[in-house]
Scaffold this motif. Structure first.
Motif, PDB file in Angstrom:
ATOM      1  N   GLU A   1      83.619 -51.823 -34.288  1.00 58.53           N
ATOM      2  CA  GLU A   1      84.910 -52.334 -34.302  1.00 58.53           C
ATOM      3  C   GLU A   1      86.109 -51.567 -33.720  1.00 58.53           C
ATOM      4  N   GLN A   2      86.221 -50.263 -33.544  1.00 55.28           N
ATOM      5  CA  GLN A   2      86.767 -49.334 -33.057  1.00 55.28           C
ATOM      6  C   GLN A   2      86.822 -49.623 -31.302  1.00 55.28           C
ATOM      7  N   LEU A   3      85.573 -50.030 -31.028  1.00 52.95           N
ATOM      8  CA  LEU A   3      85.263 -50.189 -29.457  1.00 52.95           C
ATOM      9  C   LEU A   3      85.693 -51.536 -28.991  1.00 52.95           C
ATOM     10  N   GLN A   4      85.703 -52.645 -29.962  1.00 55.18           N
ATOM     11  CA  GLN A   4      86.426 -54.018 -29.926  1.00 55.18           C
ATOM     12  C   GLN A   4      87.893 -53.610 -29.858  1.00 55.18           C
ATOM     13  N   PHE A   5      88.385 -53.020 -30.511  1.00 54.21           N
ATOM     14  CA  PHE A   5      89.795 -52.696 -30.507  1.00 54.21           C
ATOM     15  C   PHE A   5      90.426 -52.108 -29.173  1.00 54.21           C
TER      16      PHE A   5
ATOM     17  N   PHE B   1      87.208 -62.223 -26.552  1.00 51.39           N
ATOM     18  CA  PHE B   1      86.914 -61.781 -27.840  1.00 51.39           C
ATOM     19  C   PHE B   1      85.519 -61.264 -28.294  1.00 51.39           C
ATOM     20  N   GLY B   2      85.573 -60.701 -29.412  1.00 48.88           N
ATOM     21  CA  GLY B   2      84.180 -60.494 -29.917  1.00 48.88           C
ATOM     22  C   GLY B   2      83.678 -58.929 -29.759  1.00 48.88           C
ATOM     23  N   LEU B   3      82.876 -58.487 -30.790  1.00 45.32           N
ATOM     24  CA  LEU B   3      82.151 -57.286 -30.564  1.00 45.32           C
ATOM     25  C   LEU B   3      81.510 -57.120 -29.157  1.00 45.32           C
ATOM     26  N   ILE B   4      81.240 -56.055 -28.592  1.00 46.71           N
ATOM     27  CA  ILE B   4      80.933 -55.817 -27.270  1.00 46.71           C
ATOM     28  C   ILE B   4      79.601 -56.686 -26.952  1.00 46.71           C
ATOM     29  N   GLU B   5      78.704 -56.773 -27.776  1.00 41.22           N
ATOM     30  CA  GLU B   5      77.437 -57.588 -27.597  1.00 41.22           C
ATOM     31  C   GLU B   5      77.938 -59.079 -27.444  1.00 41.22           C
TER      32      GLU B   5
ATOM     33  N   GLY C   1      80.090 -66.391 -26.353  1.00 41.23           N
ATOM     34  CA  GLY C   1      79.956 -65.689 -25.288  1.00 41.23           C
ATOM     35  C   GLY C   1      81.124 -66.103 -24.419  1.00 41.23           C
ATOM     36  N   ASN C   2      80.823 -66.343 -23.003  1.00 45.38           N
ATOM     37  CA  ASN C   2      81.651 -66.938 -22.004  1.00 45.38           C
ATOM     38  C   ASN C   2      82.049 -68.245 -22.509  1.00 45.38           C
ATOM     39  N   ARG C   3      81.098 -69.125 -22.942  1.00 43.56           N
ATOM     40  CA  ARG C   3      81.462 -70.398 -23.487  1.00 43.56           C
ATOM     41  C   ARG C   3      82.543 -70.600 -24.514  1.00 43.56           C
ATOM     42  N   ALA C   4      82.500 -69.641 -25.358  1.00 44.65           N
ATOM     43  CA  ALA C   4      83.315 -69.622 -26.716  1.00 44.65           C
ATOM     44  C   ALA C   4      84.912 -69.362 -25.743  1.00 44.65           C
ATOM     45  N   ASN C   5      84.827 -68.065 -25.294  1.00 43.41           N
ATOM     46  CA  ASN C   5      86.027 -67.952 -24.642  1.00 43.41           C
ATOM     47  C   ASN C   5      86.766 -68.885 -23.666  1.00 43.41           C
ATOM     48  N   TYR C   6      85.912 -69.731 -23.026  1.00 42.29           N
ATOM     49  CA  TYR C   6      86.355 -70.925 -22.466  1.00 42.29           C
ATOM     50  C   TYR C   6      86.891 -71.982 -23.086  1.00 42.29           C
ATOM     51  N   MET C   7      86.123 -72.340 -24.134  1.00 40.74           N
ATOM     52  CA  MET C   7      86.699 -73.448 -24.862  1.00 40.74           C
ATOM     53  C   MET C   7      87.542 -73.247 -25.682  1.00 40.74           C
ATOM     54  N   ARG C   8      87.827 -71.748 -26.149  1.00 41.33           N
ATOM     55  CA  ARG C   8      88.999 -71.434 -26.931  1.00 41.33           C
ATOM     56  C   ARG C   8      90.167 -71.833 -26.225  1.00 41.33           C
ATOM     57  N   LYS C   9      90.243 -71.414 -24.831  1.00 42.51           N
ATOM     58  CA  LYS C   9      91.291 -71.361 -23.832  1.00 42.51           C
ATOM     59  C   LYS C   9      91.564 -72.716 -23.733  1.00 42.51           C
ATOM     60  N   TYR C  10      90.440 -73.609 -23.589  1.00 43.11           N
ATOM     61  CA  TYR C  10      90.632 -75.061 -23.196  1.00 43.11           C
ATOM     62  C   TYR C  10      91.275 -76.081 -24.368  1.00 43.11           C
TER      63      TYR C  10
ATOM     64  N   LYS D   1      85.090 -62.167 -34.183  1.00 40.99           N
ATOM     65  CA  LYS D   1      84.216 -61.053 -33.880  1.00 40.99           C
ATOM     66  C   LYS D   1      82.727 -61.504 -33.452  1.00 40.99           C
ATOM     67  N   LEU D   2      82.231 -62.414 -33.920  1.00 38.46           N
ATOM     68  CA  LEU D   2      80.857 -63.037 -33.402  1.00 38.46           C
ATOM     69  C   LEU D   2      81.393 -63.553 -32.057  1.00 38.46           C
ATOM     70  N   ASN D   3      82.606 -64.136 -31.690  1.00 40.20           N
ATOM     71  CA  ASN D   3      82.903 -64.858 -30.482  1.00 40.20           C
ATOM     72  C   ASN D   3      82.255 -65.992 -30.689  1.00 40.20           C
ATOM     73  N   GLU D   4      82.182 -66.800 -31.772  1.00 38.39           N
ATOM     74  CA  GLU D   4      81.678 -68.230 -31.787  1.00 38.39           C
ATOM     75  C   GLU D   4      82.815 -69.110 -32.109  1.00 38.39           C
TER      76      GLU D   4
END
Length: 673
Positions: free
Chosen positions: A294-298, A400-404, A459-468, A517-520
């Motif tokens: 979480e520190q890395l994500q922040f 968003f999300g933890l690094i993985e 992942g990428n799809r979640a980031n894109y759909m969230r913006k959309y 966090k899960l970027n879902e």
């Protein structure tokens, strides 16, 4: 001429000593009709009588000279010649030597008919892009069809202290001319007036049979020239399937030399001041987070979203990184500044990281190019965490999300900013998660269908759909899904021209989960459909769901000869359930057809379950990505995608209509199979 005062951005004067010297008599002599020129004009194309290009480089400047004479027989070329823009960088000057026309054998000076305006180059002023480049607008009055236009000009870029990389290193790519133009005489000259040796590499040149020749590298010492000269010349290559031949010129260095040159510049910046000193509030927030992930994500979120991205075009290719303290205080910086700040923050929380140089746009060409720092146009951060390597673009926003679970950046080549490094190639990648995981339920009863889609993006799809979903009108989103389903359910085959909103008249779509966090990002689409069946011309009814997004047509249609296919698909999983109150053909070929594909570059399976009133399919697609498919493997790769397209990307069921005649008809068809 209307502009009497010259600007710093342009001048009107004679060419430099290194440029060509062409008088009026020579010009007229060069512009002669020939069988070659007449043939081009007869074919309806404009003709270039001559083009003389020179690139000159020294330890104080880079300059380009061109003298060209071409016909204005086509209205489109006349229009573009009458008004054009020249973009000049900071400390670059556009110099006009000659503007003339040859009209009915008479050479006419057009400088007096030329109007010049200097404007700020505002094309890219939005989105944090800063540029002190200027736009020199040139308008020539009274150009006429069938004139021959002659222009002679130069662009001179004098180096300043900010251009220390350009002072130290040359990078210039000469691209052979467009296949549109035919040239009576074509000449290109490269002049090296630098103290350092310049290497040049000829790439994608072809023999008489169109086969690519092996790349050839040679060298130019101070004072030496490289010359190409051709007569009655047309550049012949297939623009749709071949790369234009080009020559890469670069200061003769290897990757280790370059990494050792650039790394001390960054090391000096890292050590300017400590994070505790210039960002105590940020340190306090970091210290309050006990979980390392979480520190890395922040840390990543902070630099991406709280530091504004400013792209300074003039500084990108020559300026040292901005100090992290200044970036933090001003809350803005370019990719170098943001990446350096992120690395300093990661150093504080003991996460191993380094800055790397990339060029996403020219990634394919990097191994074809000569080694040069000026090949790269972007800076990102490489992070080693829990035995895995990740790449983070500090300029990205709304990720968003933890690094993985964050978005994956597709590229192949990079240079790590550390001593004694070589150009590195990323390993191919397999996603540990599905970018799309979708469940579809279509139930048909009493001539009415109920359809529900639940889709989870990651992942990428979640980031894109969230913006959309954030930036798009809800009605527009629903219409987009309706349009997709119009084809997926094959309604385009029996009700083309129908208003799609009347088919899906109560459609709705909602966000049901957004896990940062899960970027879902999970959505649910629901609608009811009057007459959910596709009906063919013989009045046979089918319930169908074929998602064409599963079919990768860019892989099936790829035909380029010089570029390998870039594999960058997501993991995808689909469960599609079709149920009806009608009896179905449980032995129909395509209803029961399954597939298993084990390609070296992807695994694909489709598994089905069939009952008397319906059928289900689970489609599972897992590719190996971030790589180029070798030529020797591509045809099998393509054919396996053809297999997916052969009805393995969805499911359809055939309705057995009630009544004795329909049953006899069905049994007859069954015997014919």
């Amino acid at each position: 001429m209307e502009n009497i005062l010259e600007s710093e951005s342009y001048k009107i004067q004679q060419p430099e000593n290194w440029a060509s010297k062409i008088d009026d008599n020579q010009l007229i002599e060069y512009i002669k009709e020939s069988d070659f020129s007449n043939k081009q004009v007869e074919e309806g194309r404009d003709f270039c009588y001559f083009l003389d290009k020179i690139y000159y480089t020294s330890d104080t400047e880079n300059s380009e000279y061109a003298c060209v004479a071409y016909t204005l027989n086509e209205p489109g070329n006349l229009e573009s010649a009458s008004a054009r823009d020249v973009i000049v960088e900071e400390n670059e000057t556009y110099i006009i030597h000659r503007i003339s026309v040859l009209r009915e054998g008479v050479l006419i000076d057009k400088i007096a008919d030329t109007k010049i305006k200097v404007l700020d180059n505002e094309n890219q002023s939005e989105g944090g892009i800063l540029s002190s480049s200027k736009k020199v607008n040139i308008t020539i009055k009274d150009l006429r069809l069938y004139d021959v236009l002659i222009t002679e000009d130069s662009r001179v870029k004098i180096f300043t202290d900010r251009d220390f990389l350009r002072k130290e290193f040359l990078k210039y790519v000469y691209i052979t001319p467009s296949t549109y133009w035919a040239y009576g005489n074509y000449k290109f000259t490269f002049i090296n007036d630098r103290k350092e040796t310049i290497a040049y590499k000829k790439t994608f040149f072809r023999d008489e049979n169109g086969n690519v020749l092996e790349a050839e590298t040679n060298y130019l010492k101070k004072g030496e020239r490289f010359v190409i000269e051709k007569e009655d010349y047309i550049n012949s290559f297939d623009q749709n399937r071949e790369i234009a031949p080009y020559i890469d010129f670069a200061t003769d260095r290897n990757w280790t030399d370059l990494s050792n040159y650039i790394s001390p510049l960054y090391e000096e910046i890292y050590s300017k001041s400590s994070l505790k000193e210039f960002a105590p509030k940020l340190v306090e927030k970091l210290d309050a987070i006990t979980d390392k992930d979480e520190q890395l994500q922040f840390a990543i979120d902070y630099v991406q979203n709280h530091i504004y991205y400013v792209y300074n075009a003039d500084e990108m290719n020559g300026h040292k990184p901005q100090e992290p303290a200044i970036t933090y205080e001003n809350k803005q910086g370019d990719c170098k500044a943001k990446s350096v700040l992120l690395k300093v923050v990661l150093d504080y929380i003991n996460v191993d990281s380094s800055v790397v140089l990339v060029n996403f746009n020219s990634d394919h060409y990097i191994t074809h190019y000569l080694p040069s720092l000026l090949t790269f146009n972007h800076v990102i951060v490489k992070i080693n965490h829990k035995g895995e390597t990740y790449f983070i673009d500090a300029t990205t926003r709304d990720e968003f999300g933890l690094i993985e679970n964050r978005g994956f950046i597709y590229f192949l080549h990079y240079l790590e900013v550390k001593p004694n490094k070589q150009l590195e190639v990323r390993k191919p990648y397999k996603f540990p998660y599905y970018g799309i995981n979708e469940k579809v339920d279509l139930t048909a009863q009493n001539q009415k269908g109920d359809l529900k889609l639940v889709t989870t993006y990651k992942g990428n799809r979640a980031n894109y759909m969230r913006k959309y979903f954030k930036n798009t009108n809800k009605r527009e989103i629903v219409d987009s899904w309706n349009n997709f389903l119009f084809y997926t359910l094959n309604y385009s085959g029996d009700r083309e021209g129908t208003d799609i909103r009347t088919i899906f008249n109560d459609a709705s779509i909602e966000i049901v989960n957004d896990d940062k966090k899960l970027n879902e990002f999970t959505i649910q689409y629901k609608t009811s459909i009057e007459n959910p069946y596709f009906t063919d011309q013989q009045k046979n009814r089918f319930l169908m769901y074929f998602d064409r997004n599963v079919v990768k047509n860019n892989a099936r249609d790829f035909m380029h000869k010089d570029i390998l296919f870039w594999h960058n698909f997501d993991n995808e999983k689909y469960e599609i359930n079709l149920q009806t109150d009608q009896r179905i053909d449980t032995e129909e070929k395509f209803t029961i057809q399954e597939s298993t594909i084990n390609n070296p570059y992807f695994d694909f399976t489709s598994r089905k379950k069939v009952n008397k009133n319906g059928a289900s399919i689970v489609v599972d697609f897992k590719p190996l990505v971030n790589l180029e498919i070798p030529s020797a493997d591509f045809e099998k790769f393509r054919n396996d995608h053809h297999t997916i397209a052969d009805s393995n990307f969805g499911i359809g069921i055939d309705i057995i209509e009630q009544g004795l005649l329909n049953l006899l008809k069905f049994n007859f068809k069954k015997r014919l199979k």
